[in-house]
Design a protein around this motif. Sequence first.
Motif, mmCIF file in Angstrom:
data_model
loop_
_atom_site.group_PDB
_atom_site.id
_atom_site.type_symbol
_atom_site.label_atom_id
_atom_site.label_comp_id
_atom_site.label_asym_id
_atom_site.label_seq_id
_atom_site.Cartn_x
_atom_site.Cartn_y
_atom_site.Cartn_z
ATOM 1 N N LYS A 869 39.181 54.187 17.916
ATOM 2 C CA LYS A 869 40.498 54.391 18.546
ATOM 3 C C LYS A 869 40.715 55.735 18.964
ATOM 4 O O LYS A 869 41.105 55.785 20.290
ATOM 5 N N GLU A 870 40.687 56.696 18.393
ATOM 6 C CA GLU A 870 41.032 57.957 18.891
ATOM 7 C C GLU A 870 39.891 59.088 18.288
ATOM 8 O O GLU A 870 39.887 59.597 17.174
ATOM 9 N N PRO A 871 38.751 59.154 18.920
ATOM 10 C CA PRO A 871 37.646 59.934 18.713
ATOM 11 C C PRO A 871 38.014 61.451 18.768
ATOM 12 O O PRO A 871 36.900 62.175 18.196
ATOM 13 N N TYR A 872 39.156 61.779 19.058
ATOM 14 C CA TYR A 872 39.342 63.251 19.111
ATOM 15 C C TYR A 872 40.422 63.722 18.294
ATOM 16 O O TYR A 872 41.083 64.546 18.460
ATOM 17 N N GLU A 873 40.898 62.664 17.395
ATOM 18 C CA GLU A 873 41.721 63.318 16.440
ATOM 19 C C GLU A 873 41.260 63.915 15.061
ATOM 20 O O GLU A 873 40.397 63.343 14.191
ATOM 21 N N GLU A 874 41.294 65.249 14.934
ATOM 22 C CA GLU A 874 40.474 66.060 13.890
ATOM 23 C C GLU A 874 40.826 65.691 12.750
ATOM 24 O O GLU A 874 40.256 65.719 11.837
ATOM 25 N N SER A 875 42.202 65.514 12.330
ATOM 26 C CA SER A 875 42.930 65.303 11.076
ATOM 27 C C SER A 875 42.183 64.004 10.438
ATOM 28 O O SER A 875 42.056 63.977 9.290
ATOM 29 N N VAL A 876 41.751 63.077 11.320
ATOM 30 C CA VAL A 876 41.101 61.933 10.597
ATOM 31 C C VAL A 876 39.763 62.033 10.015
ATOM 32 O O VAL A 876 39.533 61.833 9.019
ATOM 33 N N TYR A 877 39.034 63.058 10.990
ATOM 34 C CA TYR A 877 37.882 63.372 10.421
ATOM 35 C C TYR A 877 37.797 64.184 9.426
ATOM 36 O O TYR A 877 36.957 63.683 8.260
ATOM 37 N N LEU A 878 38.806 65.015 9.030
ATOM 38 C CA LEU A 878 38.687 65.737 8.036
ATOM 39 C C LEU A 878 39.042 64.979 6.992
ATOM 40 O O LEU A 878 38.738 65.461 5.770
ATOM 41 N N GLU A 879 40.270 64.201 6.729
ATOM 42 C CA GLU A 879 40.520 63.422 5.570
ATOM 43 C C GLU A 879 39.442 62.435 5.200
ATOM 44 O O GLU A 879 39.149 62.328 4.032
ATOM 45 N N TYR A 880 38.975 61.712 6.392
ATOM 46 C CA TYR A 880 37.612 60.780 6.016
ATOM 47 C C TYR A 880 36.742 61.501 5.366
ATOM 48 O O TYR A 880 36.116 60.939 4.362
ATOM 49 N N MET A 881 36.325 62.696 6.004
ATOM 50 C CA MET A 881 34.938 63.326 5.333
ATOM 51 C C MET A 881 35.348 63.985 3.733
ATOM 52 O O MET A 881 34.382 63.890 2.937
ATOM 53 N N TYR A 900 32.173 64.343 14.394
ATOM 54 C CA TYR A 900 32.998 65.395 14.314
ATOM 55 C C TYR A 900 32.618 66.485 15.305
ATOM 56 O O TYR A 900 33.301 66.905 16.252
ATOM 57 N N GLN A 901 31.490 66.980 15.124
ATOM 58 C CA GLN A 901 30.860 68.105 16.021
ATOM 59 C C GLN A 901 30.854 67.698 17.441
ATOM 60 O O GLN A 901 30.940 68.461 18.137
ATOM 61 N N LYS A 902 30.476 66.579 17.393
ATOM 62 C CA LYS A 902 30.182 65.871 18.988
ATOM 63 C C LYS A 902 31.567 65.900 19.725
ATOM 64 O O LYS A 902 31.645 66.330 20.784
ATOM 65 N N TYR A 903 32.646 65.376 19.046
ATOM 66 C CA TYR A 903 33.737 65.202 19.905
ATOM 67 C C TYR A 903 34.834 66.534 19.826
ATOM 68 O O TYR A 903 35.423 66.652 20.799
ATOM 69 N N ILE A 904 34.718 67.217 18.858
ATOM 70 C CA ILE A 904 35.638 67.983 18.542
ATOM 71 C C ILE A 904 35.119 69.587 18.948
ATOM 72 O O ILE A 904 35.784 70.356 19.872
ATOM 73 N N GLU A 905 34.019 69.909 18.587
ATOM 74 C CA GLU A 905 33.422 71.146 18.915
ATOM 75 C C GLU A 905 32.783 71.148 20.328
ATOM 76 O O GLU A 905 32.778 71.858 21.414
ATOM 77 N N GLU A 907 32.656 68.570 22.956
ATOM 78 C CA GLU A 907 33.598 68.184 23.924
ATOM 79 C C GLU A 907 34.853 68.852 24.047
ATOM 80 O O GLU A 907 35.315 69.322 25.138
ATOM 81 N N LEU A 908 35.565 69.158 23.116
ATOM 82 C CA LEU A 908 36.906 69.772 22.965
ATOM 83 C C LEU A 908 36.844 71.482 22.900
ATOM 84 O O LEU A 908 37.920 72.233 23.231
ATOM 85 N N GLY A 909 35.485 71.837 22.435
ATOM 86 C CA GLY A 909 35.394 73.315 22.492
ATOM 87 C C GLY A 909 36.045 74.040 21.104
ATOM 88 O O GLY A 909 36.116 75.025 21.323
ATOM 89 N N ILE A 910 36.355 73.230 20.109
ATOM 90 C CA ILE A 910 37.001 73.363 19.057
ATOM 91 C C ILE A 910 36.006 73.881 18.064
ATOM 92 O O ILE A 910 35.189 73.011 17.618
#
Length: 923
Positions: A869-881, A900-905, A907-910
């Motif tokens: 639903k929201e592949p750019y929500e970092e908090s979900v990745y972190l809690e899930y992992m 996480y790397q694909k979408y957050i780093e 694509e978003l550059g974080i």
Amino acid sequence: MIILESKLRVPNYSLYLVRNRLLSFIENHLDRSLICLTSDGGYGKTTLISSFVKEKKLPAVWYQLSQQDRNPHTFLSYMKTAILRRISGEQMIYDVRPEQIDEELDHLSALLSTWPTRLIIILDQYQSVDQCEEIQHILTRLIENASPSVTFIITSRTRPSLQLVSLKLQNRLAELHTKELAFTKDEIGMFFVDLHGIALQENEIDLIYHKTEGWVTSLQLLKDLIKEVNDADRPSFWLKFNGTPDINDYLSAEILASQSEEIRDFLYKTCLLTDINSNVINKFLGIHNADEILEHLLRNHLFIYKNNLGMIKYHKLFRSFLYRELSKRHSSTEIDEFHQKLSLIYEKKSDFIHAFVHSVMGSQFINAATLMKSMKERFTRSQFLTLIDKLSENFSPDLTFASISLFLFRCIPLDMIKDLITPLEINFKSMNGNMNPKLSVHFQHQLAAIYYFVGEMNKAEQLCSNSLNESLSIKDQEMICKNLSLQAMLCMKTGRQEEAVQCAQEALSYRGTYSNYHPHHMSLCVLAEIYLDQNKLLKADSLIKETLKLSEERFDCAILFPYRLMGKYYRLQGDYQEAFAWFRKAEDIGVQFHLDYDLGNVYLEMVAAYMETGQWEEAELYLSKSSVSFTHNIYLSNKVKQMQQALSEKRGSSTSAVDMAAPTPQLEAHRPLVVQEPEHAKISIRVLGKFEIQSGDQIVTLKRKSSLRLLQFFITHRESKLTKDSIIDEIFPEGSFEAVNNQFYVTLSYLRKTLEPQLKSGRDSLFIKQSGEHYTLSLDHMDLDIHQFTQLIHKGEYSSLEHLGKLKKAELLYRGDYFEEYPYVSFLELVREKFRVYYLKVLQELAVYYWDQADYEQGISYFEKALRKEPYEESVYLEYMERLMKANLVLQAKKVSELYQKYIEKELGIPVQAKLQKMFHST
């Protein structure tokens, strides 16, 4: 000076794989002053660069370096000769004398500084001269002054001791390391199938990739060997493959021979470790410089590497090679002692997982059982999953996890084993399709053993049968033997004695090896027990004595079985004194090793003996003990209940002498949550997902766009009192007052009539109420999904189960985003985003709820929904992992980290690498 022409000639490889991804990388970085290819031996650096020169047909100067080129005047002579030949086209030789070095360097530097067209200067095998400061100075000067048209390419086993940082900061450096130079799975397929015409199955390519990790030399040495193996023998070949004589010779002669005795001894002994830790190594080897040696090995790309998480690991083939070398230099007793020493080091660090596995690998089973007792008191189920993972990493490269899995599962408490099933099955499902057949065979055997210990015989048989069939298809004799042994036990437990005998005899037909010790031992025990049950005491006696002899040669918990069988043998003979003596010995072993499951079986035999001798109180006591041992084994719990009934009947009592297990108290049934729809609902409106209005069985269509916008505005501000002016400002922003005022009434009238065709007066509307100048959307007779969703996600005063029911209902209601078909209506955008966030929180809350209940499958399902639903929500990745790592679902966590790397780093550059390293290190 004599010039060796071969050093200035581009190597000619008649057959090579065109590696487009690397050729493109080099071509795209020719604007850099220097490109470095750095890896240990055998990763195809020279082949790659020579193929680049040929494929791209670019002007190039080739210089293959050796120890003889460490003299500055020799180096400059070759460089000058190669470069001036490129200008003149003549095979001239230019000799630079020692006293001319500075003058010639100035001349050559000036020449390259004005070079007008593309030129590539390749320095192959640069490690031969890397430690020579004069060469470093010369090359630094040439690179610094060269024109933008000139690119130096260096191939080396060590990272060049040049001013690389400075070049990198100036964006004049590009690098390829072992990770990039290693063959990918696709390239391995092309190498064997397309280039050399060797037909391989997809699983064979997977296995080669897994075993070799893309090491190019191993593929070259392997191709000729594979050609000689026919298709029928391939599965057996791959099972045994841990290198070839040619690969071992290469490693020994090309790499190991050039190392000091200190480094070689370090490599031999530390190959026993899977997690390479300098502090542990210092204590293990009695040294103080492990950090320096590891840094040397990493810097020179020798045998070890750092993975994406920063952990130091051995390359698989290299580790197997080193273990074979270790075995040549030390006896098995000495290697056992190394493991025991490591176990003690880890135990002092309270690292019980590593301590346990090294105790097992060092045949120190009593100490392993003692450590397991400590783990039972401290460990969560996720830590037991970590233990299984560590054992499956194959601590001694010549042993498989399956060879000790039965010992492990006998040690782990049954209640913990039961909790391991779901995460292990999730791991298996997540890898299925990407798993090589050998791993699939082991995994299914492992799950079958777990199901056997918790008494779910049908599932155990199915998995064991699958594992057996797959092991037969790939000719894995070790696993065939193990599966037949387990199948024999399953058949015996479920009363199919003939099948049990057949399976046990088949298992014993496979030659005995160290790793086959347990299946052979168990098969003998199965045969002995069946003969006892058939009253063939002479045959049973012979087999029991054989298993007893085997057990005494290698003292571990396995000796409990012949002890128990010997007791049963004497019980059947009527020699109860002798029987109880053997039962006591078996009980002592069970207590010593903390083996609840096996103690339960011993107690059942003792109960039978006590009942036969009329010792009712003792029978009651040991039946009670067996009941406790089998609390988490469905099959044997039922057997205990049958014996309780038999005991009761023999004593002439109407009730069992032993308290029957009290039925598990049932939680008070919770009524399913029902969100009340409005009384006398006349209309249903869906705005989450596809917009839809339904009145009875009829779909209602709003054809007038302005009326649709008006309804959307009312729904967005439902139950709020809206003034006519506020509505007009949003729905009809342009036009004269008279025009928009008239338009408002027409639009409102059309909306009311569409929703309520029988409506005679607007003021009688059930849905759009008017009070003076205010208008309100009434929900009293309307079923509106967004309104229900809002009610459901409000926590309120509910029990956790009621709240769970509300969340699940809310999830079902959310068929899509708020008015998702109308993305450009401004007043809908903020509300749409708000409810997306609400929905995401619902999914996270459901994921966390199920995870906390150890229902990982449901938890994973909801986390995955949230990310879709929201592949750019970092908090979900972190809690899930974080939860995956704590549950030891490492493979799943790695897959999530890639997203996480694909979408957050990317694509978003974080930047995320620091967070990932911290997470994977700390768990």
